[in-house]
Design an enzyme around this catalytic site. Structure first.
Site, PDB file in Angstrom:
ATOM      1  CD  GLU A  64      -2.765  -1.225   0.156  1.00  0.00           C
ATOM      2  OE1 GLU A  64      -3.158  -0.123  -0.458  1.00  0.00           O
ATOM      3  OE2 GLU A  64      -3.601  -2.216  -0.117  1.00  0.00           O
ATOM      4  CB  CYS A  70      -1.071   7.026   1.284  1.00  0.00           C
ATOM      5  SG  CYS A  70      -2.372   6.123   1.591  1.00  0.00           S
ATOM      6  CD  GLU A  97       2.800  10.208  -1.780  1.00  0.00           C
ATOM      7  OE1 GLU A  97       1.755  10.038  -1.082  1.00  0.00           O
ATOM      8  OE2 GLU A  97       3.605   9.382  -1.904  1.00  0.00           O
TER       9      GLU A  97
END
Length: 450
Positions: A207, A241, A327
């Site tokens: 994940e 996330c 990110e």
């Protein structure tokens, strides 16, 4: 460490963890322990990430309590063998699917939701009948301690065990042979986990994350879009996330939308007492380095001592800017412009598949076009991040954003082997399948298999 892994394997092979009665007792016990320890958990989350009690309860403690309730309610049905259709040529046969526990599981958690992202996969692993080794993030030190207290003081270490330590401990754990590894974290570390798992052919769930885009078209309700985007972005100080990583806004509404974003920030985020903090100094410095002061719509509040960065919106951003090279994972929101939706979709197709995508539009054709033409882990139309709270939906990434999906039944399935089998009657047997094989039999089988 290796001794505990082996003792967990021994317990699993004994069959003790497999009965419905055992699994349901452990889930009920875990739920009650979380209720008993909830104040300590909330305090730990505040110390680690400055999460308010509301945010910590809704996204971590209450979130997993609801998940436990859902799993406890559904487990008996999930465990029951499921009868499926059987083709006519398998005469006098019934077909079934059942779910077998995998064995001993390793769960490696992150720092951003250090309680939820350990307990949520743990619920599925317990429900599926496995034993579990747990490695929390060493960066969320207070939450790590409460996880040790909650699990190691109340469960047999041969069944569930939390191990503390830094990345060297994680590396040693990955040298052991597990039956499944569940990892939540960065793509960089995910690659290391995947490589180590491959040596034992151990299946993995990764994940991860990535740059999740948000699109606001010219038909969107701009006030609603601003409220929901900023909520999803600035929850947990952007350390989520599936947070919107950046926004593409149609050029005809760009200036109006920026003004509304600014108004919402001034209204909703004026009190930093309720705002989260960056997990550590390294990530704080990394985020400060992503802020281009010439592109801010307003100067953020930054405090190096407390690792506070207040909500920061950047405009006139391009893919050449530093903030678009990785990110963000923090409270910085770049805004870009687009003129044509098809051109934007073509551009986004060239990027890594993100964990999430969000579209704000009241045009059904645009909604259909975007969701049919872009691939991503999961997402929402006219909302952000809330899809993760539906236990009936699978949650997971694709490509660089992850492998595998979980939540609710999908967690139970993830930590199980889906086993198919048939049961055939003995009162009838079809002679065509046995030799000798004649031309008539060949002609018949060709009619059947076409």
């Amino acid at each position: 460490m290796e001794t505990i892994v082996q003792s967990q394997k021994t317990l699993f092979l004994s069959g003790k963890t497999l009965s419905y009665e055992f699994r349901i007792r452990q889930l009920q016990k875990l739920k009650q322990l979380i209720i008993n320890y909830q104040d300590e958990i909330l305090e730990a989350l505040f110390k680690d990430l400055h999460k308010s009690r509301f945010e910590a309860y809704s996204t971590e403690v209450g979130y997993v309590l609801k998940s436990l309730t859902h799993t406890i309610k559904g487990l008996k049905k999930w465990m029951k063998p499921k009868k499926v259709k059987t083709p006519y040529y398998l005469s006098a046969t019934s077909s079934y699917i059942t779910y077998d526990a995998l064995g001993t599981i390793l769960i490696i958690g992150p720092y951003n939701y250090p309680f939820q992202l350990i307990i949520e996969p743990l619920i599925g692993a317990i429900a599926a009948g496995n034993t579990v080794m747990i490695k929390p993030s060493e960066f969320a030190t207070y939450t790590e301690k409460i996880l040790v207290k909650l699990v190691n003081n109340h469960f047999d270490k041969d069944y569930l065990y939390v191990i503390e330590g830094d990345y060297t401990v994680t590396s040693k754990l990955l040298d052991s042979k597990f039956d499944h590894i569940f990892f939540t974290g960065s793509s960089r570390v995910g690659q290391i986990v995947y490589e180590k798992a491959s040596k034992h052919l151990t299946p993995v769930t990764l994940e991860l994350g990535g740059k999740s885009p948000t699109i606001v078209d010219e038909t969107a309700n701009l006030k609603i879009a601003a409220e929901r985007i900023l909520f999803g972005k600035f929850l947990n100080a952007g350390q989520t996330c599936i947070a919107p990583d950046y926004i593409y806004v149609h050029d005809t509404i760009h200036d109006e939308f920026i003004n509304i974003l600014n108004q919402v920030i001034n209204t909703r985020y004026s009190d930093m007492n309720y705002f989260g903090r960056i997990i550590n100094e390294r990530h704080y410095k990394r985020l400060i380095g992503l802020i281009d002061e010439t592109k801010m719509i307003q100067k953020p509040t930054v405090e190096a001592e407390t690792k506070l960065i207040s909500p920061t919106v950047l405009i006139d951003v391009t893919w050449d800017d530093k903030v678009m090279q990785e990110e963000i994972f923090g409270p910085i929101l770049p805004v870009l412009k687009y003129a044509n939706l098809k051109d934007l979709v073509s551009l986004l197709k060239t990027k890594d598949k993100p964990l999430a995508l969000y579209l704000f539009s009241n045009d059904k054709k645009n909604q259909t076009y975007v969701f049919e033409n872009l691939t991503f882990g999961g997402g929402a139309i006219n909302d952000t991040i809330m899809h993760v709270s539906n236990p009936y939906l699978p949650f997971g990434g694709i490509g660089m954003s992850g492998i595998g999906a979980y939540h609710g039944f999908y967690s139970f399935k993830l930590f199980s082997h889906t086993k198919g089998y048939v049961k055939k009657a003995t009162w009838f047997d079809l002679p065509i399948i046995y030799p000798p094989y004649t031309k008539f039999k060949e002609k018949l089988i060709r009619k059947i298999f076409k």
